[in-house]
Motif scaffolding. Structure first.
Motif, PDB file in Angstrom:
ATOM      1  N   ASN A  18       4.510 -17.669  -0.326  1.00  0.00           N
ATOM      2  CA  ASN A  18       5.434 -17.023   0.616  1.00  0.00           C
ATOM      3  C   ASN A  18       5.974 -17.991   1.657  1.00  0.00           C
ATOM      4  OD1 ASN A  18       5.895 -14.352  -0.103  1.00  0.00           O
ATOM      5  ND2 ASN A  18       3.920 -13.712   0.679  1.00  0.00           N
ATOM      6  N   VAL A  38       5.880 -12.403  -4.243  1.00  0.00           N
ATOM      7  CA  VAL A  38       5.808 -10.953  -4.024  1.00  0.00           C
ATOM      8  C   VAL A  38       5.455 -10.238  -5.322  1.00  0.00           C
ATOM      9  CG1 VAL A  38       7.161  -8.915  -3.404  1.00  0.00           C
ATOM     10  CG2 VAL A  38       7.356 -10.999  -2.039  1.00  0.00           C
ATOM     11  N   TRP A  72       1.966  -8.022  -5.846  1.00  0.00           N
ATOM     12  CA  TRP A  72       1.993  -6.607  -6.225  1.00  0.00           C
ATOM     13  C   TRP A  72       1.304  -6.374  -7.563  1.00  0.00           C
ATOM     14  CZ3 TRP A  72       2.334  -2.540  -3.441  1.00  0.00           C
ATOM     15  CH2 TRP A  72       3.060  -2.552  -2.269  1.00  0.00           C
TER      16      TRP A  72
END
Length: 90
Positions: A55, A67, A71
């Motif tokens: 990130n 991301v 997830w």
């Protein structure tokens, strides 16, 4: 690659369940979670950590990829340690 992440944790839990020496479904699943759950969670934490590190990269591709990885790991860990054991016990 994401399919591998999604399946990997559940396959490890399934293998521990099948190889357990306990007799009942509940006891076998408890044995699998105790023996393999820590390793699965540790792998998920380290993979999630890589996503956190990605990130901070300036590239948009790596930011989006981070991301997606985070997830995927969260959903896969939930599936492997919550939903899959519930299916095996019932």
């Amino acid at each position: 690659m994401l399919i591998g992440f999604s399946v990997d944790y559940v396959v490890h839990m399934c293998h521990a369940y099948v190889e357990s020496t306990e007799q009942g479904r509940y006891e076998r699943m408890r044995d699998a979670v105790v023996k393999m759950g820590v390793s699965v969670a540790g792998g998920a934490v380290t993979t999630f950590g890589i996503g956190v590190a990605l990130n901070f990269v300036v590239s948009v591709f790596f930011d989006r990829f981070a991301v997606v990885i985070m997830w995927t790991v969260c959903f896969s860990l939930f599936w492997a340690l919550v939903f899959f054991p519930a299916l095996c016990v019932t």
